[in-house]
Design an enzyme around this catalytic site. Structure first.
Site, PDB file in Angstrom:
ATOM      1  N   ARG A 206      18.332  72.229 108.299  1.00  0.00           N
ATOM      2  CA  ARG A 206      17.478  72.722 107.215  1.00  0.00           C
ATOM      3  C   ARG A 206      17.185  74.193 107.486  1.00  0.00           C
ATOM      4  NH1 ARG A 206      18.780  68.875 104.817  1.00  0.00           N
ATOM      5  NH2 ARG A 206      17.511  67.290 103.773  1.00  0.00           N
TER       6      ARG A 206
ATOM      7  N   GLU B 265      16.859  77.685  98.652  1.00  0.00           N
ATOM      8  CA  GLU B 265      18.183  77.322  98.140  1.00  0.00           C
ATOM      9  C   GLU B 265      18.154  77.222  96.621  1.00  0.00           C
ATOM     10  OE1 GLU B 265      19.601  73.864 100.268  1.00  0.00           O
ATOM     11  OE2 GLU B 265      19.536  74.922 102.172  1.00  0.00           O
TER      12      GLU B 265
ATOM     13  N   HIS C  26      25.075  74.427 101.207  1.00  0.00           N
ATOM     14  CA  HIS C  26      24.513  73.118 101.601  1.00  0.00           C
ATOM     15  C   HIS C  26      25.473  71.963 101.245  1.00  0.00           C
ATOM     16  CE1 HIS C  26      20.442  70.960 102.429  1.00  0.00           C
ATOM     17  NE2 HIS C  26      21.459  70.217 102.845  1.00  0.00           N
TER      18      HIS C  26
HETATM   19  C1  DGY Z   1      20.722  65.435 103.921  1.00  0.00           C
HETATM   20  O1  DGY Z   1      21.178  64.320 103.640  1.00  0.00           O
HETATM   21  O2  DGY Z   1      19.591  65.597 104.366  1.00  0.00           O
HETATM   22  C2  DGY Z   1      21.626  66.607 103.738  1.00  0.00           C
HETATM   23  O3  DGY Z   1      21.013  67.791 103.888  1.00  0.00           O
HETATM   24  C3  DGY Z   1      22.415  66.490 102.460  1.00  0.00           C
HETATM   25  O4  DGY Z   1      23.375  65.551 102.742  1.00  0.00           O
END
Ligand code: DGY
Length: 321
Positions: A238, A267, A286
């Site tokens: 993240r 984002e 992402h």
């Molecule tokens: C998640 O699943 O947390 C990812 O960031 C997206 O697949």
């Protein structure tokens, strides 16, 4: 009475059909746009279940507007977009989609690591922009991946899957985690170290911890200063875990060599963000879990969690036990 479900984005038809077997479904249909907050607030008023993505902020205020809400099913493993405490207070079940995306996200993490080490996007642009005049001894030279030291911050499922890949590249593996993981130590020879040692000794640092109050800005100026000048930072977890201002400074000043980023604190990242102007940064929108099979699997798992909860059963991937 069939339960009412709101789905915050168009999902594959077969997954919608799965939910429609048990529920009445409404959905935000506009492709690749986030549902406007006011629509979500309106839709939540009579929903028993919510199928959402990491792009929606599901906070206490929204939960207050949904008096019938019994389950929030997030189509992601990370659930930092949901206020878990507020859900607990209201007795709302929250589910996520762990496991199904582990290998795909590890593939992307490794792809980003290799692309950054070997300057793949920069080299490709070099050719396309007509700069390639001849083979040259030190042209676009990068860093070796094989035999290098990989530091994994956060040895969860994805961390372990990255370690498995690194073993095939004869990498030395260091890791830092809340607890020791004997399996990865035995299977991949990974060594548990404190965070500072990991940063000092690694050629590649992969950030794979979940976002939380404890991990926000985990990697900032001081941490980057500990890294080798030839080292590479990869973040597929993240955005807010790595301080982007500090990272930008470190890359510009040569404190570290390069970075590979699939996630950002905002984002989509603004196109005029300074990180996007640096040639030693590989950026992706992402897409860690973005293979056809995995995204289908995630949607299916999220639908399954949702339906189980609405049928009065304990969903398999309950976050707030
Ligand atoms: C998640 O699943 O947390 C990812 O960031 C997206 O697949």
């Amino acid at each position: 009475m069939r339960p009412k479900v709101y789905i915050t984005r168009r999902i594959p038809d077969q997954i919608t059909a799965m939910i429609e077997n048990h529920c009445d479904v409404r959905m935000w249909h506009e492709k690749d746009t986030t549902v406007p907050r006011e629509i979500l607030e309106r839709e939540i008023t009579d929903a028993d279940g919510l199928f959402c993505l990491l792009t929606e902020t599901i906070d206490a205020q929204l939960m207050e507007m949904g008096p019938r809400l019994k389950v929030i099913s997030n189509m992601a493993v990370g659930y930092n977009n949901i206020d878990i405490e507020a859900a607990n207070n209201k007795g709302i079940l929250v589910t996520n989609t762990p496991g199904i995306l582990t290998e795909t996200t590890a593939d992307l993490t490794f792809a980003l690591l290799m692309a950054t080490a070997r300057r793949i996007t920069e080299a490709s642009d070099y050719l396309r922009n007509g700069k390639w005049s001849t083979w040259s001894p030190m042209l676009l030279t990068g860093q070796d991946v094989h035999g290098a030291t990989l530091g994994i911050i956060g040895m969860g499922r994805i961390g372990e899957a990255v370690a498995k890949r690194a073993k095939g590249f004869d990498m030395k593996i260091l890791y830092h985690n809340r607890s020791r993981r004997s399996g990865v130590e035995e299977n991949f020879g990974a060594m548990y170290v404190d965070l500072k040692s990991l940063l000092r000794e690694s050629d590649f640092v992969c950030v794979l911890v979940p976002f939380s109050k404890e991990t926000v800005n985990l990697i900032g100026k001081e941490e980057l200063a500990l890294m080798k000048r030839t080292s590479i930072l990869i973040n597929t977890s993240r955005g807010g875990i790595v301080n982007e201002t500090a990272l930008n400074d470190a890359l510009v000043e040569g404190t570290i060599w390069a970075a590979g980023l699939d996630v950002f604190s905002q984002e989509p990242i603004a196109l005029d963000h300074p990180l996007l102007s640096l040639p030693n940064v590989v950026v992706l929108p992402h897409i860690g879990s973005a293979s056809v099979n995995t995204r289908l699997g995630m949607a299916q798992l999220a639908a399954h969690n949702l339906c189980k909860a609405l049928l009065g059963e304990i969903p398999p991937n309950l976050v707030n036990k």
